[in-house]
Design an enzyme around this catalytic site. Structure first.
Site, PDB file in Angstrom:
ATOM      1  N   LEU A 627       0.884  -1.049   0.049  1.00  0.00           N
ATOM      2  CA  LEU A 627      -0.118   0.088   0.129  1.00  0.00           C
ATOM      3  C   LEU A 627       0.829   1.293  -0.025  1.00  0.00           C
ATOM      4  O   LEU A 627       1.633   1.468   0.863  1.00  0.00           O
ATOM      5  CB  LEU A 627      -0.833   0.211   1.412  1.00  0.00           C
ATOM      6  CG  LEU A 627      -1.828  -1.208   1.293  1.00  0.00           C
ATOM      7  CD1 LEU A 627      -2.540  -1.319   2.663  1.00  0.00           C
ATOM      8  CD2 LEU A 627      -2.996  -1.177   0.103  1.00  0.00           C
ATOM      9  N   ASP A 628       0.585   1.958  -0.984  1.00  0.00           N
ATOM     10  CA  ASP A 628       1.524   3.273  -1.226  1.00  0.00           C
ATOM     11  C   ASP A 628       1.072   4.439  -0.263  1.00  0.00           C
ATOM     12  O   ASP A 628      -0.221   4.818  -0.137  1.00  0.00           O
ATOM     13  CB  ASP A 628       1.600   3.693  -2.575  1.00  0.00           C
ATOM     14  CG  ASP A 628       2.278   4.841  -2.978  1.00  0.00           C
ATOM     15  OD1 ASP A 628       3.543   4.604  -2.911  1.00  0.00           O
ATOM     16  OD2 ASP A 628       1.958   6.038  -3.194  1.00  0.00           O
ATOM     17  N   PHE A 629       2.014   5.216   0.259  1.00  0.00           N
ATOM     18  CA  PHE A 629       1.729   6.424   1.047  1.00  0.00           C
ATOM     19  C   PHE A 629       0.623   6.453   1.866  1.00  0.00           C
ATOM     20  O   PHE A 629      -0.160   7.045   1.663  1.00  0.00           O
ATOM     21  CB  PHE A 629       1.449   7.584  -0.029  1.00  0.00           C
ATOM     22  CG  PHE A 629       1.805   8.891   0.500  1.00  0.00           C
ATOM     23  CD1 PHE A 629       2.910   9.676   0.772  1.00  0.00           C
ATOM     24  CD2 PHE A 629       0.630   9.647   0.851  1.00  0.00           C
ATOM     25  CE1 PHE A 629       3.207  10.478   1.203  1.00  0.00           C
ATOM     26  CE2 PHE A 629       1.015  10.965   1.569  1.00  0.00           C
ATOM     27  CZ  PHE A 629       1.989  11.423   1.697  1.00  0.00           C
ATOM     28  N   GLU A 653       3.364   1.389   3.305  1.00  0.00           N
ATOM     29  CA  GLU A 653       4.469   2.442   3.192  1.00  0.00           C
ATOM     30  C   GLU A 653       4.127   3.594   4.229  1.00  0.00           C
ATOM     31  O   GLU A 653       3.861   4.564   3.558  1.00  0.00           O
ATOM     32  CB  GLU A 653       4.754   2.696   1.802  1.00  0.00           C
ATOM     33  CG  GLU A 653       6.031   3.633   1.735  1.00  0.00           C
ATOM     34  CD  GLU A 653       5.950   4.434   0.469  1.00  0.00           C
ATOM     35  OE1 GLU A 653       7.044   5.156   0.156  1.00  0.00           O
ATOM     36  OE2 GLU A 653       4.935   4.791  -0.010  1.00  0.00           O
ATOM     37  N   TRP A 655       5.961   6.440   5.794  1.00  0.00           N
ATOM     38  CA  TRP A 655       7.476   6.878   5.596  1.00  0.00           C
ATOM     39  C   TRP A 655       7.539   8.562   6.175  1.00  0.00           C
ATOM     40  O   TRP A 655       6.836   8.949   5.674  1.00  0.00           O
ATOM     41  CB  TRP A 655       7.827   7.001   4.269  1.00  0.00           C
ATOM     42  CG  TRP A 655       9.248   7.249   4.003  1.00  0.00           C
ATOM     43  CD1 TRP A 655      10.134   8.607   4.206  1.00  0.00           C
ATOM     44  CD2 TRP A 655      10.167   6.234   3.289  1.00  0.00           C
ATOM     45  NE1 TRP A 655      11.318   7.914   3.953  1.00  0.00           N
ATOM     46  CE2 TRP A 655      11.415   6.962   3.327  1.00  0.00           C
ATOM     47  CE3 TRP A 655      10.189   4.954   2.879  1.00  0.00           C
ATOM     48  CZ2 TRP A 655      12.774   6.224   3.045  1.00  0.00           C
ATOM     49  CZ3 TRP A 655      11.087   4.243   2.648  1.00  0.00           C
ATOM     50  CH2 TRP A 655      12.590   4.740   2.736  1.00  0.00           C
ATOM     51  N   TRP A 723       9.545  -3.722  18.774  1.00  0.00           N
ATOM     52  CA  TRP A 723       8.450  -3.497  19.387  1.00  0.00           C
ATOM     53  C   TRP A 723       7.332  -4.337  18.825  1.00  0.00           C
ATOM     54  O   TRP A 723       6.405  -4.858  19.811  1.00  0.00           O
ATOM     55  CB  TRP A 723       7.857  -1.826  19.284  1.00  0.00           C
ATOM     56  CG  TRP A 723       8.449  -1.033  20.104  1.00  0.00           C
ATOM     57  CD1 TRP A 723       9.574  -1.488  21.321  1.00  0.00           C
ATOM     58  CD2 TRP A 723       8.203   0.192  20.323  1.00  0.00           C
ATOM     59  NE1 TRP A 723       9.899  -0.233  21.928  1.00  0.00           N
ATOM     60  CE2 TRP A 723       8.911   0.660  21.642  1.00  0.00           C
ATOM     61  CE3 TRP A 723       7.569   1.289  19.622  1.00  0.00           C
ATOM     62  CZ2 TRP A 723       9.116   2.126  21.641  1.00  0.00           C
ATOM     63  CZ3 TRP A 723       7.584   2.658  20.212  1.00  0.00           C
ATOM     64  CH2 TRP A 723       8.228   3.072  21.100  1.00  0.00           C
ATOM     65  N   TRP A 724       7.122  -4.470  17.565  1.00  0.00           N
ATOM     66  CA  TRP A 724       6.190  -5.025  17.181  1.00  0.00           C
ATOM     67  C   TRP A 724       6.610  -5.956  15.823  1.00  0.00           C
ATOM     68  O   TRP A 724       6.557  -5.834  14.715  1.00  0.00           O
ATOM     69  CB  TRP A 724       5.006  -4.429  16.556  1.00  0.00           C
ATOM     70  CG  TRP A 724       3.726  -5.016  16.574  1.00  0.00           C
ATOM     71  CD1 TRP A 724       3.304  -6.399  16.529  1.00  0.00           C
ATOM     72  CD2 TRP A 724       2.393  -4.498  16.430  1.00  0.00           C
ATOM     73  NE1 TRP A 724       2.043  -6.650  16.440  1.00  0.00           N
ATOM     74  CE2 TRP A 724       1.505  -5.578  16.463  1.00  0.00           C
ATOM     75  CE3 TRP A 724       1.921  -3.032  16.320  1.00  0.00           C
ATOM     76  CZ2 TRP A 724      -0.099  -5.039  16.464  1.00  0.00           C
ATOM     77  CZ3 TRP A 724       0.512  -2.910  16.379  1.00  0.00           C
ATOM     78  CH2 TRP A 724      -0.346  -3.747  16.465  1.00  0.00           C
ATOM     79  N   ASP A 736      12.638   3.707  -4.425  1.00  0.00           N
ATOM     80  CA  ASP A 736      12.939   5.213  -4.132  1.00  0.00           C
ATOM     81  C   ASP A 736      14.218   5.462  -3.530  1.00  0.00           C
ATOM     82  O   ASP A 736      14.664   6.337  -4.103  1.00  0.00           O
ATOM     83  CB  ASP A 736      11.575   5.427  -3.212  1.00  0.00           C
ATOM     84  CG  ASP A 736      10.216   5.666  -3.757  1.00  0.00           C
ATOM     85  OD1 ASP A 736      10.178   5.976  -4.949  1.00  0.00           O
ATOM     86  OD2 ASP A 736       9.444   5.269  -3.180  1.00  0.00           O
ATOM     87  N   GLN A 741      16.814   6.330  -8.698  1.00  0.00           N
ATOM     88  CA  GLN A 741      16.559   7.391  -7.739  1.00  0.00           C
ATOM     89  C   GLN A 741      17.705   7.944  -6.806  1.00  0.00           C
ATOM     90  O   GLN A 741      17.991   9.084  -6.760  1.00  0.00           O
ATOM     91  CB  GLN A 741      15.256   7.302  -7.409  1.00  0.00           C
ATOM     92  CG  GLN A 741      14.097   7.337  -8.279  1.00  0.00           C
ATOM     93  CD  GLN A 741      12.762   7.838  -7.448  1.00  0.00           C
ATOM     94  OE1 GLN A 741      12.329   9.069  -7.630  1.00  0.00           O
ATOM     95  NE2 GLN A 741      12.213   6.933  -6.996  1.00  0.00           N
TER      96      GLN A 741
END
Length: 849
Positions: A627-629, A653, A655, A723-724, A736, A741
């Site tokens: 899943l993007d952004f 993602e 970020w 943590w998880w 990216d 890039q």
């Protein structure tokens, strides 16, 4: 504990002093109901200041010739100090270190590869204040400069000079180097006048060519300030009870902080948490601060360990707010916020008779046993009964079809408050998410299939890079590699975005149902997925749900009208994106400014996207999603999409930037990984997330040779994987960050250290396409084989055994040992016999046998 008579006054007893600690007194009295107890960690930094001294003078060693010089480096602070040092020779080019000649190396020194020496600093005598080390310098050796840093092995901290290595020129022509880290005669330090007097020469007349003249620097002495920081861990525990007779809240606070700690506190009456001063009386030694808060000096506990205080609060208050003051420069709070202690709602207390008050006998005259304590179960039963009563009232109002809307809303609000209180009690008795809890509880579980983890044994391959679209037939190209990908041990492959897109890479989608892209057409995609499935490899589709490019302009000339099968209008665009004038609601996340951000709060949008994802699952055969952004919209919407499409595996993602101070990466990245964990939690764990925290820490670790960064303050992995772990997808590079890039390229030449880390540790490791089809293939394949052979999975247990400047080492599931870094490490032989299985530049992996 500090004895007190405070509670006798609160419950109406005689003023006789009762020699019991307040919490015990609360438990033993049946008219006092225990409500909650919570312990908060307190972290503070203590600073100790001292000095480093550097001296260069004539050697006093009898066996040395008169021309020999002696360098002394010392430190006034306590600690286990190590001098990490090397030399630069006259003809050296660049800033690389070399090892000195053997006749210069002091006893007890340890060589570090071929570039440095580590020598311990020692006290000259028992009463000596300084730790120091002496190095004899041979004037006949072509050494131009000596370089060093100091390390405190107790804390793992390294000390440099103005952010760089100390550099001490030994040849006069190197004095004017202009570097801020230079110490010596021209580095801003005084030269001993009695030493230079005999020379009588002006340094400005000396040659600047080291090959023509290499006179030694005469001598100097300089002191530099040094500060040692130590993180001290304490805690504060707050217990809340309620007096059933007066309905007042009784709060007891105890901490192990040393000295005279002060509670800076107030109360609030609603969820806005606005501070106010409660009505008197206040505890002893309480002062008013600017008519906004109270300050109470805590009383020392009788055992001398810490201090405590008791507070009486009115029944109509919602919460107790406080911070702790240790001294004028040390204030302690709750991760940047005030501590907040919720108080029980008085209306929710079940009506109960107070033992001893029948027949006119005061409660204070009854003998009470500990077995009469009111339990949480009794309390919550009362809450449930009151909720049922309120629901009955609400139903009666509905049946009578009255117009008193205010009455109905009042009842509903009271139900909400009671439900929230019941949940609060549940939380106080059931631990919320904690790193150790998750690590241990997850490790006890057998890996199970869910969309956040797959089977738990997944190894992911990113099946493309930033340039893959340029071939125009990437699906066909990748089809030739399916056999090889499967044989290498990958279980899941992530394919590029399949939809029509304004950008050729696919991340600016337009018509979601048009799957003819720069990577190939829909038939080629379906064929590729089928071939992967025949080899037992699952396939992830790259789903861009945050934004979508429009087909048409609206009346104002703004691109926010969509075509194709999903012909949305501007109601599908968020209202707070200034570029695209949407008529939807405000965004539930961050905006992506290059395209219209989709408003996922719109029911028609969610319905269409769920149908599209289900269509992709059925039509193409995708097994799950990358899943993007996902920073752009709430994780709860992601859960909705995943519940509908039922993927085998999903990863988001999320970020954003790590934490830095003055350009230096902070050791503590808890805030960064917490944001990722919060997103995962918002999806109810239905999706994992790329462990950006771990990638960032690995960058600095390898670039600066600071392997201590790979252990957090609790000795756990410092990223999301600490943590998880079952929801952490670890990686070192993607399309990216790397490829052409190169937005955040992994340190060159150190990629295999990164893979040695992620392929031996828990989490779900992801390998970048450019790396597996490169010279690294055989090493990565060996690590994958080792991981599979030892059944390392996303919930495996990590025991960090070493985290120092130049080496990190850990044992995973007691089956695999790994070390990365140039330093030395061998796994302990006490419990297992270990055999080396995979080894490369600055990394090594062992198996237990």
């Amino acid at each position: 504990m500090h004895p007190t008579s405070l509670f006798l006054t609160l419950i109406g007893s005689s003023p006789t002093r009762l020699e019991l600690a307040p919490p015990i007194r609360l438990l033993l009295n049946p008219i006092v109901m225990s409500y909650s107890k919570e312990t908060f960690p307190l972290s503070r930094t203590e600073t100790t200041e001292g000095k480093i001294f550097v001296r260069l003078d004539q050697s006093k060693a009898k066996e040395k010739e008169d021309q020999w010089q002696q360098l002394t480096v010392g430190c006034s602070l306590p600690g286990k100090w190590i001098l990490h040092w090397g030399v630069s020779y006259v003809d050296d080019i660049g800033s690389e270190w070399d090892q000195p000649p053997e006749n210069m190396i002091p006893p007890d020194s340890i060589p570090i590869k071929d570039y440095a020496i580590e020598t311990p600093l020692k006290k000259a005598s028992e009463g000596e204040k300084f730790h120091q080390v002496k190095i004899e310098i041979d004037p006949k050796s072509p050494i131009a400069a000596l370089n060093f840093v100091l390390k405190d092995e107790e804390t793992g901290v390294w000390y440099q000079h103005k952010g760089r290595d100390f550099k001490m020129p030994l040849v006069d022509c190197f004095l004017d180097s202009g570097s801020g880290n230079v110490i010596g005669a021209k580095g801003g330090f005084s030269i001993w006048p009695d030493t230079l007097a005999s020379e009588g020469k002006d340094s400005s007349s000396r040659s600047k060519d080291p090959k023509q003249e290499t006179r030694m620097v005469e001598g100097f002495y300089e002191e530099l300030p040094i500060a040692k920081y130590a993180v001290i861990e304490n805690s504060v525990t707050v217990s809340v009870s309620k007096c059933l007779k007066t309905a007042k809240n009784l709060l007891y606070l105890v901490t192990d902080l040393p000295g005279e700690a002060v509670v800076h506190w107030g109360v609030c009456r609603d969820d806005a948490k606005n501070w106010e001063i409660p009505a008197a009386p206040h505890p002893p030694e309480t002062t008013v601060f600017k008519n906004k808060a109270l300050r109470t000096m805590l009383q020392a506990n009788e055992d001398g360990n810490g201090c405590s205080g008791s507070f009486t609060l009115d029944k109509d208050l919602v919460g107790f707010l406080f911070v702790l003051k240790l001294n004028e420069s040390t204030w302690l709070n709750c991760m940047g916020d005030d501590f907040f202690i919720p108080l029980p709602i008085s209306s929710s207390i079940p009506a109960q008779s107070i033992p001893g008050e029948s027949e006119g006998v005061p409660a204070s005259e009854n003998t009470v046993g500990a077995d009469q304590e009111v339990s949480h179960a009794t309390y919550t039963d009362g809450i449930i009964n009151e909720i049922r009563s309120l629901v009955s009232d609400f139903s009666a109002e509905k049946r009578q079809q009255t117009k008193t809307k205010e009455v109905q809303e009042s009842i509903l609000q009271e139900i909400e408050k009671l439900a929230a209180e019941a949940y609060s009690i549940f939380r106080s008795s059931t631990p919320t998410f904690m790193d150790e809890t998750v690590l241990e509880s997850e490790a006890m579980q057998a890996p199970k299939i869910c969309s956040g983890t797959g089977t738990g044994y997944e190894i992911l391959l990113q099946g493309f890079n930033w340039e893959s679209h340029k071939l125009g037939h990437w699906y066909m190209e990748l089809k030739q590699k399916v056999e090889e990908i499967s044989s290498l041990g990958f279980t899941v492959v992530w394919l590029p975005p399949p939809t029509e897109s304004v950008s050729p890479e696919g991340y600016m989608p337009k018509d979601l149902y048009n799957l003819n892209s720069r990577y190939g057409n829909i038939d080629e995609l379906k064929d590729l997925v089928k071939i992967f499935h025949r080899k037992g490899v699952k396939v992830l589709g790259d789903a861009v749900l945050n934004h979508r490019c429009a087909h048409y302009k609206n009346g104002n000339g703004v691109w926010n009208m969509f075509g194709g099968r999903l012909n949305w209008d501007d109601r599908a665009v968020v209202a707070d994106d200034p570029h695209f004038q949407g008529r939807g609601n405000k965004s539930s996340g961050d905006n992506f400014h290059a395209a219209p951000n989709i408003d996922h709060s719109q029911e028609f949008v969610r319905k269409d996207l769920k149908e599209w994802l289900c269509w992709l699952r059925k039509e193409i055969g995708y097994d799950g999603w990358r899943l993007d952004f996902v920073r752009g919209f709430w994780g709860g919407y992601v859960k909705d999409y995943l519940d509908a499409s039922e993927p085998y595996f999903a990863v988001g993602e999320y970020w954003d930037s790590l934490s830095y101070t003055y350009g230096e990466l902070d050791h503590n990245q808890d805030a960064h990984r917490q944001r990722i964990v919060d997103w995962i939690n918002a999806t109810s764990g239905t999706a994992g997330a790329f462990d950006v925290t771990t990638k960032g820490i690995l960058h600095t670790t390898l670039e600066k040779c600071e392997y201590w960064r790979l252990s957090d303050q609790k000795g756990k992995p410092p990223g999301v994987v600490g943590w998880w772990p079952s929801r952490a997808v670890t990686f070192i590079e993607n399309h990216d960050t790397g490829s052409t890039q190169g937005h955040w390229r992994f340190p060159g030449g150190k990629e295999m250290q990164g893979y040695a880390y992620i392929l031996t540790h828990p989490g779900t490791p992801a390998v970048f396409f450019d790396h597996i089809f490169s010279r690294y293939q055989s090493e990565i394949a060996a690590l994958i084989s080792l991981r599979n052979r030892n059944k390392i999975h996303c919930r495996s247990i990590v025991k960090i055994t070493k985290a120092e400047r130049d080496v990190y080492a850990a044992i995973i599931d007691e089956k695999v040992a790994v070390k990365i870094g140039p330093g030395h490490y061998e796994p302990p032989s006490s419990s297992h016999s270990w055999s080396s299985k995979v080894e490369g530049r600055d990394y090594k992996v062992w198996e237990a046998s």
